[in-house]
Enzyme design. Structure first.
Site, PDB file in Angstrom:
ATOM      1  N   TYR A  68       0.853  -1.195   0.000  1.00  0.00           N
ATOM      2  CA  TYR A  68       0.000   0.000   0.000  1.00  0.00           C
ATOM      3  C   TYR A  68       0.879   1.232   0.000  1.00  0.00           C
ATOM      4  O   TYR A  68       2.094   1.150   0.198  1.00  0.00           O
ATOM      5  CB  TYR A  68      -0.958  -0.001   1.199  1.00  0.00           C
TER       6      TYR A  68
ATOM      7  N   ARG B 172       8.372   3.901  -4.520  1.00  0.00           N
ATOM      8  CA  ARG B 172       8.391   2.960  -3.378  1.00  0.00           C
ATOM      9  C   ARG B 172       7.402   1.817  -3.624  1.00  0.00           C
ATOM     10  O   ARG B 172       7.677   0.666  -3.282  1.00  0.00           O
ATOM     11  CB  ARG B 172       8.077   3.725  -2.082  1.00  0.00           C
TER      12      ARG B 172
ATOM     13  N   ARG C 210      -7.519 -20.351  -2.245  1.00  0.00           N
ATOM     14  CA  ARG C 210      -6.528 -20.208  -1.189  1.00  0.00           C
ATOM     15  C   ARG C 210      -5.469 -21.314  -1.226  1.00  0.00           C
ATOM     16  O   ARG C 210      -5.783 -22.495  -1.063  1.00  0.00           O
ATOM     17  CB  ARG C 210      -7.198 -20.205   0.200  1.00  0.00           C
TER      18      ARG C 210
ATOM     19  N   HIS D 138      -0.924 -21.350  -0.354  1.00  0.00           N
ATOM     20  CA  HIS D 138       0.209 -20.476  -0.046  1.00  0.00           C
ATOM     21  C   HIS D 138       1.025 -20.129  -1.294  1.00  0.00           C
ATOM     22  O   HIS D 138       1.472 -19.002  -1.459  1.00  0.00           O
ATOM     23  CB  HIS D 138       1.118 -21.130   1.009  1.00  0.00           C
TER      24      HIS D 138
ATOM     25  N   LYS E 128       6.480  -1.834   2.153  1.00  0.00           N
ATOM     26  CA  LYS E 128       5.245  -1.283   2.735  1.00  0.00           C
ATOM     27  C   LYS E 128       4.090  -2.252   2.480  1.00  0.00           C
ATOM     28  O   LYS E 128       3.183  -1.965   1.688  1.00  0.00           O
ATOM     29  CB  LYS E 128       4.974   0.102   2.124  1.00  0.00           C
TER      30      LYS E 128
ATOM     31  N   GLU F 116      11.619   3.182  14.840  1.00  0.00           N
ATOM     32  CA  GLU F 116      10.638   4.068  14.209  1.00  0.00           C
ATOM     33  C   GLU F 116       9.318   3.912  14.954  1.00  0.00           C
ATOM     34  O   GLU F 116       9.252   3.198  15.959  1.00  0.00           O
ATOM     35  CB  GLU F 116      10.476   3.755  12.715  1.00  0.00           C
TER      36      GLU F 116
ATOM     37  N   LEU G 227      10.784   1.470   7.615  1.00  0.00           N
ATOM     38  CA  LEU G 227      10.258   1.941   6.337  1.00  0.00           C
ATOM     39  C   LEU G 227      10.898   3.305   6.066  1.00  0.00           C
ATOM     40  O   LEU G 227      10.825   4.194   6.930  1.00  0.00           O
ATOM     41  CB  LEU G 227       8.742   2.092   6.373  1.00  0.00           C
TER      42      LEU G 227
HETATM   43  N1  PDD Z   1       2.625   5.060   7.263  1.00  0.00           N
HETATM   44  N2  PDD Z   1       7.204   3.989   9.095  1.00  0.00           N
HETATM   45  C1  PDD Z   1       6.111   3.219   8.987  1.00  0.00           C
HETATM   46  C2  PDD Z   1       6.099   1.892   9.646  1.00  0.00           C
HETATM   47  C3  PDD Z   1       4.994   3.682   8.263  1.00  0.00           C
HETATM   48  O1  PDD Z   1       3.912   2.892   8.135  1.00  0.00           O
HETATM   49  C4  PDD Z   1       5.033   4.974   7.662  1.00  0.00           C
HETATM   50  C5  PDD Z   1       3.879   5.510   6.870  1.00  0.00           C
HETATM   51  C6  PDD Z   1       6.194   5.750   7.823  1.00  0.00           C
HETATM   52  C7  PDD Z   1       6.336   7.130   7.226  1.00  0.00           C
HETATM   53  O2  PDD Z   1       6.384   7.092   5.821  1.00  0.00           O
HETATM   54  P1  PDD Z   1       5.922   8.355   4.961  1.00  0.00           P
HETATM   55  O3  PDD Z   1       6.669   9.526   5.484  1.00  0.00           O
HETATM   56  O4  PDD Z   1       6.307   8.012   3.574  1.00  0.00           O
HETATM   57  O5  PDD Z   1       4.438   8.512   5.162  1.00  0.00           O
HETATM   58  C8  PDD Z   1       7.270   5.213   8.534  1.00  0.00           C
HETATM   59  C9  PDD Z   1       1.427   5.427   6.547  1.00  0.00           C
HETATM   60  C10 PDD Z   1       1.178   6.890   6.499  1.00  0.00           C
HETATM   61  C11 PDD Z   1       0.261   4.622   7.071  1.00  0.00           C
HETATM   62  O6  PDD Z   1       0.482   3.478   7.405  1.00  0.00           O
HETATM   63  O7  PDD Z   1      -0.876   5.130   7.109  1.00  0.00           O
END
Ligand code: PDD
Length: 284
Positions: free
Chosen positions: A32, A51, A100, A102, A148, A180, A204
């Site tokens: 996503y 990304r 379904r 894997h 992501k 983070e 991330l």
């Molecule tokens: N999340 N780290 C994680 C684990 C994240 O899920 C996100 C973003 C970030 C920051 O990334 P960015 O600056 O590109 O938004 C860091 C999004 C916003 C979400 O899950 O809604």
């Protein structure tokens, strides 16, 4: 009534239905992205799409997300978001619908592509100035949080733990290192240097994170990308989280310890002023 995008069509939200055999539903088999828009203008959308492209390649989902840039713009227009100060566009791409199992489907399947846009409620500056708080939570994610993926259960559990402890953010810690947040990146100001974890497989690499590093350099604030030990935070002057929905959120307490003097510091203010200037630049 909002208009969403599903597999090539713009349709009302309530008509957007996905199969129970979708591998996103069954296996969290997809990625996503969340992209901000200021006054209807997408901010750094090319980086978000890049990304996505990287994540899809890592999961071996055959889909080129470049065509989605125009779809992002269409979603903003279709939902009357062009006159809002801030909005977000969400997209997710899953491997698609298959019985379904894997193993990847052996016959060709079309990825499921879903997108929506909505206004982003920004925190009023007076509230922002009071600062926010964080609770440390053990990072229980897999080894590739740099991708992501839509598999966000450990992130949700971590944030819920922090919220139930009365904090705004979860600070994910692994082997004594502050990595983070649950949905945002973490920064500390140590000896006047803006410090954040390097963009390895352990975090991330946020687009906002990169932007804040760039802003810091422009403002001649020293920056450093290195692992931050949790114990170093006791002597941090400032701390903050960054992200598309978080923007720049100053942390004045982590667990039971105040950060610095327990008030929002000058570096966070400087960066937020610069961020706000960027938002205002797009005002019609
Ligand atoms: N999340 N780290 C994680 C684990 C994240 O899920 C996100 C973003 C970030 C920051 O990334 P960015 O600056 O590109 O938004 C860091 C999004 C916003 C979400 O899950 O809604």
């Amino acid at each position: 009534m909002s208009t969403v995008y599903l597999n090539g069509e713009f349709i009302p939200h309530e008509r957007a239905l996905v199969s129970v055999d979708d591998r996103g539903f069954l296996f969290a088999d997809g990625i996503y992205e969340v992209t901000p828009a200021f006054w209807g203008t997408l901010f750094r959308v090319e980086r978000h799409v890049e990304r996505m492209r990287r994540g899809l390649a890592e999961l071996r989902i055959d889909f080129d997300p470049k065509s989605l840039i125009d779809v992002h713009r269409h979603l903003l227009a279709a939902n009357d978001l062009e006159n809002k100060e801030a909005a977000i566009v969400y997209f997710q791409v899953t491997r698609g619908v298959a019985p379904r199992a894997h193993a990847f489907p052996t016959t060709a399947v079309c990825p499921t592509v879903y997108g929506f846009a909505k206004e982003l409620e920004r925190v009023p500056r007076a509230v922002w100035e009071k600062g926010f708080t964080a609770t440390t939570v053990r990072d229980r994610r897999w080894e590739r949080p740099d991708i992501k993926t839509i598999g966000l259960l450990p992130n949700c559990l971590a944030l819920q733990t922090a919220l139930e402890a009365g904090s705004t953010d979860a600070l994910l810690v692994k082997d004594g290192v502050a990595l983070e947040g649950s949905h945002n990146n973490f920064f500390a100001v140590l000896d006047g240097t803006v410090s954040t974890h390097p963009a390895t497989n352990h975090i991330l690499n946020g687009i906002t994170r990169e932007y804040v590093l760039e802003l810091s350099r422009e403002l001649e604030v020293p920056v450093e990308e290195r692992p931050i030990q949790l114990e170093e935070l006791a002597r941090a002057e400032e701390a903050f989280f960054t992200g598309t929905t978080t923007e720049i959120r100053p942390t004045v307490r982590i667990d039971d310890c105040p950060v610095g003097d327990g008030r929002v510091g000058p570096v966070a203010k400087l960066l937020m002023d610069a961020y706000q200037e960027e938002v205002d630049r797009h005002r019609p």
